[in-house]
Write a protein that holds these residues in place. Structure first.
Motif, short mmCIF file in Angstrom:
data_model
loop_
_atom_site.label_atom_id
_atom_site.label_comp_id
_atom_site.label_asym_id
_atom_site.label_seq_id
_atom_site.Cartn_x
_atom_site.Cartn_y
_atom_site.Cartn_z
N VAL A 75 36.97 39.77 32.34
CA VAL A 75 37.36 39.33 33.68
C VAL A 75 36.10 39.15 34.50
CG1 VAL A 75 38.70 39.83 35.75
CG2 VAL A 75 39.54 40.59 33.52
N TYR A 76 35.86 37.92 34.95
CA TYR A 76 34.67 37.61 35.72
C TYR A 76 35.04 37.25 37.15
CZ TYR A 76 32.49 37.31 31.09
OH TYR A 76 32.05 37.59 29.82
N ASP A 77 34.05 37.33 38.03
CA ASP A 77 34.26 37.08 39.46
C ASP A 77 33.69 35.71 39.82
OD1 ASP A 77 34.42 37.14 42.24
OD2 ASP A 77 33.86 39.26 42.37
N THR A 78 34.53 34.84 40.36
CA THR A 78 34.10 33.48 40.70
C THR A 78 33.07 33.48 41.83
OG1 THR A 78 36.33 32.77 40.08
CG2 THR A 78 34.97 31.14 41.15
N THR A 79 32.88 34.61 42.51
CA THR A 79 31.80 34.66 43.50
C THR A 79 30.44 34.45 42.82
OG1 THR A 79 31.62 37.07 43.32
CG2 THR A 79 33.06 36.21 45.03
N PHE A 80 30.36 34.79 41.53
CA PHE A 80 29.13 34.55 40.78
C PHE A 80 28.81 33.05 40.75
CE2 PHE A 80 27.05 33.33 36.83
CZ PHE A 80 25.94 34.16 36.79
N SER A 81 29.81 32.24 40.38
CA SER A 81 29.57 30.79 40.31
C SER A 81 29.54 30.15 41.69
CB SER A 81 30.60 30.11 39.43
OG SER A 81 31.92 30.42 39.83
N ALA A 82 30.12 30.83 42.70
CA ALA A 82 29.93 30.35 44.07
C ALA A 82 28.45 30.43 44.44
CB ALA A 82 30.78 31.17 45.04
N ASP A 83 27.78 31.48 43.97
CA ASP A 83 26.34 31.58 44.17
C ASP A 83 25.61 30.42 43.47
OD1 ASP A 83 26.50 33.83 45.73
OD2 ASP A 83 25.99 35.24 44.13
N LEU A 84 26.05 30.10 42.26
CA LEU A 84 25.47 28.96 41.55
C LEU A 84 25.66 27.67 42.35
CD1 LEU A 84 26.44 29.33 37.76
CD2 LEU A 84 24.13 29.38 38.75
N THR A 85 26.86 27.51 42.90
CA THR A 85 27.17 26.32 43.69
C THR A 85 26.21 26.17 44.85
OG1 THR A 85 29.51 26.49 43.08
CG2 THR A 85 28.98 25.15 45.00
N ILE A 86 25.95 27.27 45.55
CA ILE A 86 25.04 27.19 46.70
C ILE A 86 23.61 26.93 46.27
CG2 ILE A 86 24.07 28.52 48.62
CD1 ILE A 86 26.91 27.34 49.02
N GLU A 90 49.02 51.84 42.29
CA GLU A 90 48.44 53.08 41.78
C GLU A 90 47.31 52.85 40.77
OE1 GLU A 90 49.17 56.09 42.95
OE2 GLU A 90 50.49 55.06 44.38
N LEU A 91 47.00 51.61 40.48
CA LEU A 91 45.93 51.32 39.52
C LEU A 91 44.57 51.81 40.04
CD1 LEU A 91 46.56 47.69 38.20
CD2 LEU A 91 46.60 49.79 36.86
N ASP A 92 43.77 52.37 39.16
CA ASP A 92 42.38 52.68 39.50
C ASP A 92 41.57 51.39 39.42
OD1 ASP A 92 42.82 55.40 39.86
OD2 ASP A 92 42.57 55.82 37.72
N ALA A 93 40.73 51.17 40.41
CA ALA A 93 39.94 49.94 40.46
C ALA A 93 38.92 49.91 39.32
CB ALA A 93 39.24 49.83 41.81
N GLU A 94 38.68 48.73 38.80
CA GLU A 94 37.66 48.52 37.77
C GLU A 94 36.74 47.39 38.23
OE1 GLU A 94 39.38 47.82 33.94
OE2 GLU A 94 40.74 49.54 34.06
N SER A 95 35.51 47.43 37.75
CA SER A 95 34.56 46.38 38.12
C SER A 95 34.72 45.19 37.19
CB SER A 95 33.13 46.91 38.04
OG SER A 95 32.84 47.32 36.71
N ALA A 96 34.35 44.01 37.68
CA ALA A 96 34.36 42.82 36.84
C ALA A 96 33.33 42.98 35.72
CB ALA A 96 34.06 41.59 37.69
N ASP A 97 33.52 42.24 34.66
CA ASP A 97 32.68 42.39 33.48
C ASP A 97 31.34 41.67 33.65
OD1 ASP A 97 34.54 43.90 31.75
OD2 ASP A 97 35.76 42.08 31.88
N ILE A 98 30.37 42.09 32.85
CA ILE A 98 29.07 41.42 32.81
C ILE A 98 29.11 40.39 31.68
CG2 ILE A 98 27.75 43.34 33.78
CD1 ILE A 98 27.02 44.16 30.94
N PRO A 99 28.35 39.32 31.75
CA PRO A 99 27.23 39.09 32.66
C PRO A 99 27.59 38.28 33.91
CG PRO A 99 27.16 37.47 30.91
CD PRO A 99 28.36 38.34 30.64
N PHE A 100 28.89 37.95 34.12
CA PHE A 100 29.24 37.06 35.23
C PHE A 100 30.17 37.75 36.23
CE2 PHE A 100 29.06 34.28 31.32
CZ PHE A 100 27.73 33.92 31.49
N GLY A 101 29.90 39.02 36.49
CA GLY A 101 30.78 39.77 37.36
C GLY A 101 30.19 40.13 38.71
N LEU A 102 28.96 39.71 38.96
CA LEU A 102 28.28 40.10 40.21
C LEU A 102 28.03 38.87 41.06
CD1 LEU A 102 26.84 42.25 41.94
CD2 LEU A 102 24.75 41.75 40.63
#
Length: 563
Positions: free
Chosen positions: A263-274, A396-408
């Motif tokens: 699971v990756y975060d599209t904010t990563f590719s938003a950075d690419l877009t900018i 009730e789910l515990d939060a998890e971070s997006a996966d690397i390498p495209f999760g930041l």
């Protein structure tokens, strides 16, 4: 200021445009099916009818308030009248509620329960008409249309496209595109706002849930998800969490449980877009390129330009949208045997607030060397349905971070979810620092001001950069007409097809009032506030990508060959 009496209570009013607004401000929920504050008054459903002290009945949506009025909203006569209207609507309406896409989220169904309509005395003699599945984004079911006119008005008034209209008269009246054409053959931009404003199941999302479930069950596939910024602030309230709260961590956890491998975060590719769009802008300024530069993140806006303003096609940025960039990068990453040790085929599922993204995924200039990069697009509403299908206790789910390498991703990537966010991220990229004072100064430059058309300028390298930010395609038409005529001159124009940006996209959950709209926008800015990285060029994973896998492939993976 005036005073009227509503159900025996004195209620003050000032500049309200109709009595309905005053009644609702007084805490009384008057039923409506055709009224929306952002649309013109149509007065079709008559459910908001009230009675005065002389026995006169009138539709409150189209009645101007007058000082001294005495109004009753809940008499026996009104209850019978409203119940009869609902019965008549149901009498000519498809009643397969258990299998309807909007069952449980349908205004007509809700009102039928509210007014205790337990049986319908009238038979439906209307000819059953075929559904229109031609669009990749929406499905039209004319058998569920109640002729409220919401879709007609939103398409014309808010979006300035006008592909829907009324045809025929009396009991034969219908809503359809001109000449009853399939919606995909018209200039429909796939924004989905008609679906947002439709109170029944007459217009719904063309869903891809089934295909995604099948992919998740296939052991030969690696199923990867990317999640757009606006999705995280529109999921929580469907599971009892506060409106507008960012629940990205819970979404990641839910997707992992559902079977997504990564699971990756599209904010990563938003950075690419900018990174790419700001470089393109500076190149055009320095080398006399076509200006103003028009942003290309919103596919509904891109289709609007290519359909109605082909003379502006060369002004569109050649950058792919964040969805397109992320999918292309993911596919390229897993082409490397070192990253694909089990040899599985990669399937990319994009989770977006936008129905037009379904259209964009199939657009040939979004492909890389003939291969479709985004295999399936799920809207926020579809994601919510899939989470409910699994029975996961989302709250009730515990939060998890997006996966690397495209999760930041940076805070600049997060704010793509609101109108003005792309422009603000560009300005951050042009700034030398990312300290709090600089970020605050950028936020106050005019990019976050109120209004659906925002104009401001910023100094950069000795020039005054003139910028326009607009949301809603009718407003976009106004801006382009002013530029075409020479009345206005800009260097950069950002357009989002949906008013207020992606937070109010056509794939977001329906029935969002003013508080929800404000909460989603606030939620995006709060997510930005807690981001350690504020600008795209400060994202270390972006820098590593440019120095590694992207080297020599920037144009191939991040740009298109034109429109």
């Amino acid at each position: 200021m005036g005073v009227m009496t509503i159900d025996g209570r004195k209620v003050e009013f000032t500049d309200e445009k109709n009595i309905l607004t005053i009644i609702r401000k007084a805490g009384i929920d008057i039923p409506t099916l055709c009224y929306h504050s952002e649309l013109s008054t149509f007065g079709a459903c008559r459910l908001c009818t009230c009675e005065d002290d002389r026995g006169r009945m009138f539709a409150t949506c189209s009645e101007e308030p007058r000082d001294g009025m005495v109004i009753f909203t809940n008499t026996e006569r009104l209850r019978k009248y409203r119940k009869l209207i609902i019965e008549l609507l149901l009498g000519s309406h498809c009643r397969d509620c258990t299998t309807c896409e909007k069952s449980g989220n349908c205004n007509l169904q809700t009102l039928a329960r509210r007014f205790n309509v337990m049986n319908v005395r009238f038979d439906n003699y209307k000819e059953e008409r075929p559904l229109d599945f031609s669009s990749p984004s929406i499905v039209r079911d004319p058998n569920k249309c109640i002729l409220c006119g919401n879709c007609v008005r939103v398409c014309s008034e808010l979006q300035g496209v006008g592909v829907l209209g009324f045809a025929h008269r009396g009991s034969d009246a219908m809503v359809m595109p001109a000449f009853d054409r399939e919606i995909a053959t018209t200039k429909c931009v796939n924004c989905g706002q008609c679906r947002v404003f439709c109170p029944t199941g007459a217009i719904s999302i063309h869903h891809n849930r089934g295909e995604v479930w099948k992919a998740l069950a296939d052991p030969n596939l690696r199923v990867v998800a990317q999640v757009a910024p606006a999705v995280r602030v529109a999921v929580g309230d469907s599971f009892g969490l506060p409106k507008g709260k960012s629940v990205m961590g819970k979404i990641v956890a839910a997707l992992h449980r559902m079977g997504f491998d990564e699971v990756y975060d599209t904010t990563f590719s938003a950075d690419l877009t900018i990174m790419e769009e700001s470089a393109e802008f500076l190149d055009r300024v320095a080398n006399g390129g076509k200006l103003p530069l028009l942003t290309s993140c919103c596919p509904a806006w891109v289709k609007f330009v290519t359909d109605d303003y082909p003379d502006f096609k060369d002004n569109l940025s050649t950058c792919r949208s964040p969805q397109g960039m992320m999918s292309a990068v993911i596919k390229e990453y897993y082409r490397d045997p070192a990253n694909n040790t089990d040899g599985r085929k990669t399937v990319v599922v994009s989770i977006m607030p936008c129905t037009a993204k379904k259209m964009e995924a199939k657009r040939p200039n979004s492909f890389t060397e003939g291969e479709q990069d985004t295999d399936y697009v799920l809207t926020t509403s579809e994601l919510i349905d899939m989470i409910k299908t699994t029975g996961i206790d989302f709250a009730e789910l515990d939060a998890e971070s997006a996966d690397i390498p495209f999760g930041l991703g940076s805070g600049g990537g997060v704010i793509f979810g609101v109108t003005g966010g792309v422009t603000e991220a560009v300005i951050r990229r042009l700034a030398a620092d990312q300290d709090k004072a600089t970020m605050a100064q950028i936020a106050e430059c005019g990019v976050r001001q109120d209004g659906f058309i925002r104009e401001f300028s910023i100094p950069y390298n000795g020039m005054e950069v003139k910028i326009c930010v607009a949301s809603g395609l009718a407003n976009a038409r106004t801006v382009l007409e002013q530029v075409r005529s020479g009345e206005k001159e800009y260097h950069l124009i950002e357009i989002m097809a949906c008013r207020r940006g992606c937070v109010m996209g056509g794939g977001q959950p329906r029935l969002a009032g003013d508080r929800t709209k404000a909460a989603r926008t606030e939620g995006i800015y709060k997510a930005d506030n807690v981001s350690v990285i504020k600008k795209c060029d400060a994202n270390p994973t972006i820098q590593a990508l440019y120095e590694g896998m992207l080297k020599g492939k920037e144009h191939k993976l991040l740009h298109n060959e034109g429109y």
